[in-house]
Enzyme design. Sequence first.
Site, PDB file in Angstrom:
ATOM      1  N   ASP A  33       0.860  -1.183   0.000  1.00  0.00           N
ATOM      2  CA  ASP A  33       0.000   0.000   0.000  1.00  0.00           C
ATOM      3  C   ASP A  33       0.896   1.231   0.000  1.00  0.00           C
ATOM      4  O   ASP A  33       2.000   1.201   0.547  1.00  0.00           O
ATOM      5  CB  ASP A  33      -0.928   0.004   1.222  1.00  0.00           C
ATOM      6  N   LEU A 145     -17.569  -9.810  -2.734  1.00  0.00           N
ATOM      7  CA  LEU A 145     -17.593  -9.844  -1.267  1.00  0.00           C
ATOM      8  C   LEU A 145     -18.558  -8.798  -0.734  1.00  0.00           C
ATOM      9  O   LEU A 145     -18.613  -7.690  -1.243  1.00  0.00           O
ATOM     10  CB  LEU A 145     -16.189  -9.543  -0.722  1.00  0.00           C
ATOM     11  N   GLY A 247     -36.492  -1.389   2.599  1.00  0.00           N
ATOM     12  CA  GLY A 247     -35.860  -0.586   3.638  1.00  0.00           C
ATOM     13  C   GLY A 247     -35.774   0.871   3.233  1.00  0.00           C
ATOM     14  O   GLY A 247     -36.565   1.348   2.402  1.00  0.00           O
ATOM     15  N   GLY A 251     -27.158   1.636   0.231  1.00  0.00           N
ATOM     16  CA  GLY A 251     -26.012   2.546   0.235  1.00  0.00           C
ATOM     17  C   GLY A 251     -24.757   1.737   0.022  1.00  0.00           C
ATOM     18  O   GLY A 251     -24.806   0.654  -0.549  1.00  0.00           O
ATOM     19  N   CYS A 254     -20.546   0.290  -3.316  1.00  0.00           N
ATOM     20  CA  CYS A 254     -20.602  -0.519  -4.537  1.00  0.00           C
ATOM     21  C   CYS A 254     -21.875  -0.337  -5.355  1.00  0.00           C
ATOM     22  O   CYS A 254     -21.806   0.050  -6.519  1.00  0.00           O
ATOM     23  CB  CYS A 254     -20.419  -1.977  -4.181  1.00  0.00           C
ATOM     24  N   LYS A 314     -24.830  -0.393   6.471  1.00  0.00           N
ATOM     25  CA  LYS A 314     -25.431  -1.664   6.871  1.00  0.00           C
ATOM     26  C   LYS A 314     -24.708  -2.133   8.119  1.00  0.00           C
ATOM     27  O   LYS A 314     -23.662  -1.578   8.472  1.00  0.00           O
ATOM     28  CB  LYS A 314     -25.373  -2.689   5.745  1.00  0.00           C
TER      29      LYS A 314
HETATM   30  C1  UGA Z   1     -22.294  -5.472  -2.618  1.00  0.00           C
HETATM   31  C2  UGA Z   1     -22.591  -6.849  -3.205  1.00  0.00           C
HETATM   32  O1  UGA Z   1     -23.605  -7.505  -2.447  1.00  0.00           O
HETATM   33  C3  UGA Z   1     -21.323  -7.715  -3.257  1.00  0.00           C
HETATM   34  O2  UGA Z   1     -21.602  -8.940  -3.902  1.00  0.00           O
HETATM   35  C4  UGA Z   1     -20.251  -6.950  -4.042  1.00  0.00           C
HETATM   36  O3  UGA Z   1     -19.028  -7.660  -4.071  1.00  0.00           O
HETATM   37  C5  UGA Z   1     -20.003  -5.621  -3.367  1.00  0.00           C
HETATM   38  O4  UGA Z   1     -21.220  -4.865  -3.346  1.00  0.00           O
HETATM   39  C6  UGA Z   1     -18.940  -4.916  -4.177  1.00  0.00           C
HETATM   40  O5  UGA Z   1     -19.170  -4.605  -5.350  1.00  0.00           O
HETATM   41  O6  UGA Z   1     -17.803  -4.792  -3.685  1.00  0.00           O
HETATM   42  P1  UGA Z   1     -22.042  -4.495  -0.139  1.00  0.00           P
HETATM   43  O7  UGA Z   1     -22.104  -3.152  -0.790  1.00  0.00           O
HETATM   44  O8  UGA Z   1     -20.971  -4.770   0.841  1.00  0.00           O
HETATM   45  O9  UGA Z   1     -21.918  -5.649  -1.250  1.00  0.00           O
HETATM   46  O10 UGA Z   1     -23.403  -4.704   0.649  1.00  0.00           O
HETATM   47  P2  UGA Z   1     -24.790  -5.456   0.465  1.00  0.00           P
HETATM   48  O11 UGA Z   1     -24.946  -6.448   1.547  1.00  0.00           O
HETATM   49  O12 UGA Z   1     -24.951  -5.949  -0.895  1.00  0.00           O
HETATM   50  O13 UGA Z   1     -25.816  -4.275   0.779  1.00  0.00           O
HETATM   51  C7  UGA Z   1     -25.874  -3.081   0.004  1.00  0.00           C
HETATM   52  C8  UGA Z   1     -27.003  -2.188   0.464  1.00  0.00           C
HETATM   53  O14 UGA Z   1     -28.260  -2.761   0.113  1.00  0.00           O
HETATM   54  C9  UGA Z   1     -27.068  -1.961   1.975  1.00  0.00           C
HETATM   55  O15 UGA Z   1     -27.346  -0.598   2.216  1.00  0.00           O
HETATM   56  C10 UGA Z   1     -28.218  -2.830   2.431  1.00  0.00           C
HETATM   57  O16 UGA Z   1     -28.844  -2.332   3.580  1.00  0.00           O
HETATM   58  C11 UGA Z   1     -29.139  -2.755   1.228  1.00  0.00           C
HETATM   59  N1  UGA Z   1     -30.041  -3.921   1.094  1.00  0.00           N
HETATM   60  C12 UGA Z   1     -29.556  -5.158   0.883  1.00  0.00           C
HETATM   61  C13 UGA Z   1     -31.427  -3.723   1.150  1.00  0.00           C
HETATM   62  O17 UGA Z   1     -31.907  -2.592   1.322  1.00  0.00           O
HETATM   63  N2  UGA Z   1     -32.251  -4.800   1.003  1.00  0.00           N
HETATM   64  C14 UGA Z   1     -31.781  -6.057   0.799  1.00  0.00           C
HETATM   65  O18 UGA Z   1     -32.612  -6.984   0.665  1.00  0.00           O
HETATM   66  C15 UGA Z   1     -30.403  -6.248   0.745  1.00  0.00           C
END
Ligand code: UGA
Length: 424
Positions: A33, A145, A247, A251, A254, A314
């Site tokens: 890094d 991930l 919800g 956010g 990604c 989250k």
């Molecule tokens: C997301 C993807 O799920 C991963 O597969 C991907 O690798 C990652 O982006 C990336 O591109 O690096 P992440 O952003 O860590 O992962 O989080 P998520 O668990 O996917 O949640 C994203 C948002 O969606 C959160 O704000 C969560 O609260 C919201 N969410 C998720 C909902 O509002 N409803 C759901 O049913 C699921």
Amino acid sequence: MEREPIGVVGAGWVGLVTAACFAELGHEVWARDIVREKVESLQRGEVPIHEPGLSELVAKNAGRLHFTTEMDDLLERAQLLFVCVDTPPTYSGDADLSRVEAVLRELGDSNEHALVMKSTVPVGTGRSIERRRNGIAYVSNPEFLKEGSAVADFMKPDRVVVGADAGSEAYADRVEALYEPLCAEIVRTDVASAEMIKLASNAFLATKISFINEIANVSEELGADVLEVARGMGLDDRIGPKFLQPGVGFGGSCFPKDVQALKQLAGNTGYHFQLLTAVVEVNELQKRRTISKLQKHLGALPGKEIALLGVAFKPNTDDVREATSLVLAGRLAGEGANVRAYDPVAGPKAADMLAGAQIADSALEAIDGADAVVLVTEWPEFGELDWTGEVKRRMRVPLVVDGRNFLDRDKLVEAGFTYEGIGR
Ligand code: UGA
């Protein structure tokens, strides 16, 4: 079998998880890094981000994990170089690839190394690099991930995508071999398709969320309960139950970025990706709907005391990028409300981004004297609060907007709360 040494460029969230997990699989890993302080703290065994299981993995594999600021340390010891630098959006909506370009410059014209791209890049990036750098070995290996469960996701992937074009197949075979112990489904494809799989997967998941959020909003009007609806839909194998939780909007670093990036990429070719335009807009509106729910019960908001529970985008992460809490704090400040926010880990980090909201040291401190509690992030500890006792006693008005349908609605209503969920 001897596991081959690996280089990881960029010890951010993706890089660190990748480095620690490959070390766990038995590889010597050199992670580089450019931020000296970060490298020094990692050398002392301190992990600068909140990701469950990561500190333990780094400690357990300390003997195989080497952190450095020098690219030469990687080039001397490893042939596969995993690129895990960030690719933030620029003002125009295109991805900023300057850090990827910097890695390319450092690689020089070496033909003994392969770039294995884990950073999320626009579709076409790999081909453009291959065109400009004739003979470069290039493999696309996008990450899937989730923050908060990244270590588990790495170790038990739904699939591993390995993309390579003619000339780089031998390196792609070696990348594939790295994942063998995980017994995952491997999707072997070309570079552009691998890049598209990454963007399309995130865009689809975001679409699923915006879809269920709109179903929730309409259910509120028509008297249906979206949780029942999602359960009934999710049992259909073709739909599936995951990512159907309504919800206060998605956010994180990604979904918002990748949806925008794919829309932009399509736009650059002259194609108008209408569906994604709606996905983004629905999400923006969803983040703001809480305000009208508060107004419905409290009237005008000037001087009202609002407690925000949860700041991170989250649970189980301290990441606040594109978090709904930031939009809500801004809108509430705009309406003249006084906001107190609490988060188990992200509070202090977000203090400057919350539009003048006070950061409380505990959930109860945030709730004290509140006219309403808005649950923004479903941290487990919020479920364990004594809602019907201590919480209710401390509130001025027992109004809860449960932005994640996380609390026990019936229990709260029975205890005299006014309860607003999402879509029910
Ligand atoms: C997301 C993807 O799920 C991963 O597969 C991907 O690798 C990652 O982006 C990336 O591109 O690096 P992440 O952003 O860590 O992962 O989080 P998520 O668990 O996917 O949640 C994203 C948002 O969606 C959160 O704000 C969560 O609260 C919201 N969410 C998720 C909902 O509002 N409803 C759901 O049913 C699921």
